[in-house]
Write a protein that holds these residues in place. Sequence first.
Motif, mmCIF file in Angstrom:
data_model
loop_
_atom_site.group_PDB
_atom_site.id
_atom_site.type_symbol
_atom_site.label_atom_id
_atom_site.label_comp_id
_atom_site.label_asym_id
_atom_site.label_seq_id
_atom_site.Cartn_x
_atom_site.Cartn_y
_atom_site.Cartn_z
ATOM 1 N N VAL A 252 0.876 -1.167 0.000
ATOM 2 C CA VAL A 252 0.000 0.000 0.000
ATOM 3 C C VAL A 252 0.911 1.213 0.000
ATOM 4 C CG1 VAL A 252 -1.726 1.340 1.292
ATOM 5 C CG2 VAL A 252 -1.863 -1.160 1.256
ATOM 6 N N CYS A 253 0.592 2.195 -0.817
ATOM 7 C CA CYS A 253 1.377 3.426 -0.841
ATOM 8 C C CYS A 253 0.502 4.593 -0.409
ATOM 9 C CB CYS A 253 1.942 3.691 -2.236
ATOM 10 S SG CYS A 253 3.026 5.143 -2.317
ATOM 11 N N VAL A 254 1.032 5.415 0.491
ATOM 12 C CA VAL A 254 0.334 6.619 0.939
ATOM 13 C C VAL A 254 1.248 7.802 0.691
ATOM 14 C CG1 VAL A 254 -0.799 7.799 2.865
ATOM 15 C CG2 VAL A 254 -0.848 5.295 2.736
ATOM 16 N N SER A 255 0.721 8.830 0.045
ATOM 17 C CA SER A 255 1.510 10.045 -0.162
ATOM 18 C C SER A 255 0.782 11.227 0.466
ATOM 19 C CB SER A 255 1.771 10.303 -1.649
ATOM 20 O OG SER A 255 0.572 10.534 -2.360
ATOM 21 N N TYR A 256 1.580 12.227 0.847
ATOM 22 C CA TYR A 256 1.016 13.397 1.532
ATOM 23 C C TYR A 256 1.633 14.660 0.959
ATOM 24 C CZ TYR A 256 -0.426 16.636 5.168
ATOM 25 O OH TYR A 256 -0.986 17.706 5.837
ATOM 26 N N GLY A 257 0.806 15.660 0.751
ATOM 27 C CA GLY A 257 1.279 16.927 0.198
ATOM 28 C C GLY A 257 1.836 17.847 1.255
ATOM 29 N N GLY A 258 2.922 17.437 1.890
ATOM 30 C CA GLY A 258 3.530 18.218 2.961
ATOM 31 C C GLY A 258 4.451 17.339 3.790
ATOM 32 N N ASP A 259 4.633 17.708 5.048
ATOM 33 C CA ASP A 259 5.514 16.973 5.960
ATOM 34 C C ASP A 259 4.942 15.576 6.220
ATOM 35 O OD1 ASP A 259 7.122 16.010 7.966
ATOM 36 O OD2 ASP A 259 6.916 17.765 9.272
ATOM 37 N N LEU A 260 5.715 14.523 5.896
ATOM 38 C CA LEU A 260 5.231 13.155 6.068
ATOM 39 C C LEU A 260 4.935 12.798 7.515
ATOM 40 C CD1 LEU A 260 7.368 11.010 3.575
ATOM 41 C CD2 LEU A 260 4.941 11.582 3.444
ATOM 42 N N MET A 288 4.005 13.728 -1.680
ATOM 43 C CA MET A 288 3.303 13.941 -2.941
ATOM 44 C C MET A 288 4.185 14.785 -3.856
ATOM 45 S SD MET A 288 -0.544 15.474 -3.549
ATOM 46 C CE MET A 288 -1.316 13.992 -2.869
ATOM 47 N N SER A 289 4.146 14.477 -5.131
ATOM 48 C CA SER A 289 4.947 15.234 -6.089
ATOM 49 C C SER A 289 4.503 16.688 -6.121
ATOM 50 C CB SER A 289 4.797 14.626 -7.484
ATOM 51 O OG SER A 289 3.463 14.777 -7.948
ATOM 52 N N ILE A 290 5.395 17.552 -6.605
ATOM 53 C CA ILE A 290 5.021 18.950 -6.797
ATOM 54 C C ILE A 290 3.843 19.030 -7.770
ATOM 55 C CG2 ILE A 290 5.788 21.210 -7.603
ATOM 56 C CD1 ILE A 290 8.620 20.429 -6.818
ATOM 57 N N THR A 291 3.875 18.195 -8.807
ATOM 58 C CA THR A 291 2.772 18.156 -9.768
ATOM 59 C C THR A 291 1.464 17.821 -9.070
ATOM 60 O OG1 THR A 291 4.312 17.410 -11.477
ATOM 61 C CG2 THR A 291 1.962 17.130 -11.914
ATOM 62 N N GLY A 292 1.503 16.857 -8.163
ATOM 63 C CA GLY A 292 0.304 16.493 -7.429
ATOM 64 C C GLY A 292 -0.216 17.633 -6.576
ATOM 65 N N MET A 293 0.696 18.304 -5.856
ATOM 66 C CA MET A 293 0.274 19.414 -5.003
ATOM 67 C C MET A 293 -0.284 20.569 -5.823
ATOM 68 S SD MET A 293 3.008 19.543 -1.833
ATOM 69 C CE MET A 293 4.525 19.195 -2.741
ATOM 70 N N VAL A 294 0.288 20.795 -6.999
ATOM 71 C CA VAL A 294 -0.222 21.851 -7.871
ATOM 72 C C VAL A 294 -1.652 21.534 -8.301
ATOM 73 C CG1 VAL A 294 -0.018 22.785 -10.209
ATOM 74 C CG2 VAL A 294 1.959 22.778 -8.698
ATOM 75 N N ASN A 295 -1.937 20.265 -8.571
ATOM 76 C CA ASN A 295 -3.236 19.893 -9.109
ATOM 77 C C ASN A 295 -4.313 19.697 -8.055
ATOM 78 O OD1 ASN A 295 -3.274 19.453 -12.185
ATOM 79 N ND2 ASN A 295 -1.309 18.576 -11.586
ATOM 80 N N VAL A 296 -3.939 19.301 -6.839
ATOM 81 C CA VAL A 296 -4.978 19.024 -5.829
ATOM 82 C C VAL A 296 -4.789 19.830 -4.549
ATOM 83 C CG1 VAL A 296 -5.351 16.716 -6.745
ATOM 84 C CG2 VAL A 296 -3.761 17.023 -4.846
ATOM 85 N N GLY A 297 -3.689 20.560 -4.424
ATOM 86 C CA GLY A 297 -3.477 21.391 -3.251
ATOM 87 C C GLY A 297 -2.604 20.727 -2.207
ATOM 88 N N GLU A 298 -1.887 21.543 -1.454
ATOM 89 C CA GLU A 298 -1.075 21.021 -0.348
ATOM 90 C C GLU A 298 -1.972 20.414 0.720
ATOM 91 O OE1 GLU A 298 1.971 23.389 1.395
ATOM 92 O OE2 GLU A 298 2.489 24.361 -0.494
ATOM 93 N N GLY A 299 -1.395 19.489 1.477
ATOM 94 C CA GLY A 299 -2.124 18.883 2.591
ATOM 95 C C GLY A 299 -3.058 17.763 2.198
ATOM 96 N N ALA A 300 -3.074 17.384 0.917
ATOM 97 C CA ALA A 300 -3.927 16.290 0.465
ATOM 98 C C ALA A 300 -3.267 14.947 0.775
ATOM 99 C CB ALA A 300 -4.206 16.406 -1.028
ATOM 100 N N VAL A 301 -4.095 13.930 0.947
ATOM 101 C CA VAL A 301 -3.631 12.561 1.148
ATOM 102 C C VAL A 301 -4.038 11.727 -0.059
ATOM 103 C CG1 VAL A 301 -3.961 10.431 2.470
ATOM 104 C CG2 VAL A 301 -3.644 12.581 3.665
ATOM 105 N N ALA A 302 -3.107 10.945 -0.591
ATOM 106 C CA ALA A 302 -3.408 10.007 -1.669
ATOM 107 C C ALA A 302 -3.018 8.610 -1.219
ATOM 108 C CB ALA A 302 -2.661 10.379 -2.947
ATOM 109 N N LEU A 303 -3.756 7.612 -1.675
ATOM 110 C CA LEU A 303 -3.503 6.225 -1.265
ATOM 111 C C LEU A 303 -3.720 5.322 -2.465
ATOM 112 C CD1 LEU A 303 -4.554 4.488 2.004
ATOM 113 C CD2 LEU A 303 -5.165 3.407 -0.174
ATOM 114 N N GLY A 304 -2.829 4.355 -2.632
ATOM 115 C CA GLY A 304 -2.949 3.427 -3.745
ATOM 116 C C GLY A 304 -2.772 1.988 -3.316
ATOM 117 N N LEU A 305 -3.574 1.105 -3.901
ATOM 118 C CA LEU A 305 -3.464 -0.331 -3.671
ATOM 119 C C LEU A 305 -4.037 -1.053 -4.893
ATOM 120 C CD1 LEU A 305 -6.610 -1.302 -2.904
ATOM 121 C CD2 LEU A 305 -5.998 -0.306 -0.707
#
Length: 314
Positions: A252-260, A288-305
């Motif tokens: 499972v991968c979790v990414s965060y748009g900021g401090d992990l 989270m990538s800079i591209t991700g933060m640009v598209n969805v905003g800082e502080g977002a959580v993404a999860l993949g499985l």
Amino acid sequence: MRMGLTIDASCDLPQDFLQQHRIMVMPVTIKVDGETFTDNREPSEVQRFIDRQLGSRSHSAETEPTTAEEVQELFLGRLVLEQDCVFSLTVTATRSPIYDNVTRASFAVLRNYREVREQAGIPGQFMMRVIDTRNLFAGTAPVVWEAARLIAADMPPAAIRERLNHVASHGYGYLMPRDLYYLRARAKKKNDRSVGLVSAMLGSALDIKPILRCFRGETGPVGKARGFEQGAQQLFDYAAARVRAGLIVPMVCVSYGGDLAVLSQLPGYDRLRAACEECSVALLEAPMSITGMVNVGEGAVALGLAAEEHEAVF
């Protein structure tokens, strides 16, 4: 056979994983407020973006993914000499031109590689396989993780390609944004009508946060929560349940748009971590990538499985 991997910068994976498996990142150039950032998943560049506190206004940023010509130059100038087969994994073609760019480049690469290898005294053919992960951000991680595993096991390229397409069709990517106004502003910038003004106003007034999903290239809301923390808890509890039910790829991968460090403080994350440990599932944490933060905003959580097809209940 020497085999390698490339990904584009918006694929969220930890830096140590990328270094361990020698995964090359195709960069995205981002221009915001007169500054230029190279999104290549380098931690220092991600931190520079966060330190500049551009998250609240980067919805107007211009993003420039790697062009077909740049991909061609990368392969003919380096990768056809270093590898015999390269799998190039990209975010979903429904949301980014990078898949089409890499696919166009592959025709030129496969047409011209022989001369390059012959001049360097390298015998044999070169293969390039482009895979659409059909997902976004952390949702791309299961396909990349599985590709790295299969390459390490020296599996034949045809078997790897078949397996990766199977994992891609069973990948689930989730996103919890913090700021719906930001999300709408970015969507408007890209002529994306998936987030309407009424939804943004309602969400901000009542602190309702959507839980968004990407599955087989299609994105949309699958749940909602009263407040960001409640939404995060629902998302992590869902992921823990899927871990215990069994995954196609044991990660499972979790990414965060900021401090992990924020992840461990969110409700439900400890239960997800415990479920992964209990079931011998790898839990990867990535900025989270800079591209991700640009598209969805800082502080977002993404999860993949990756799991068998199911209906998520939030």
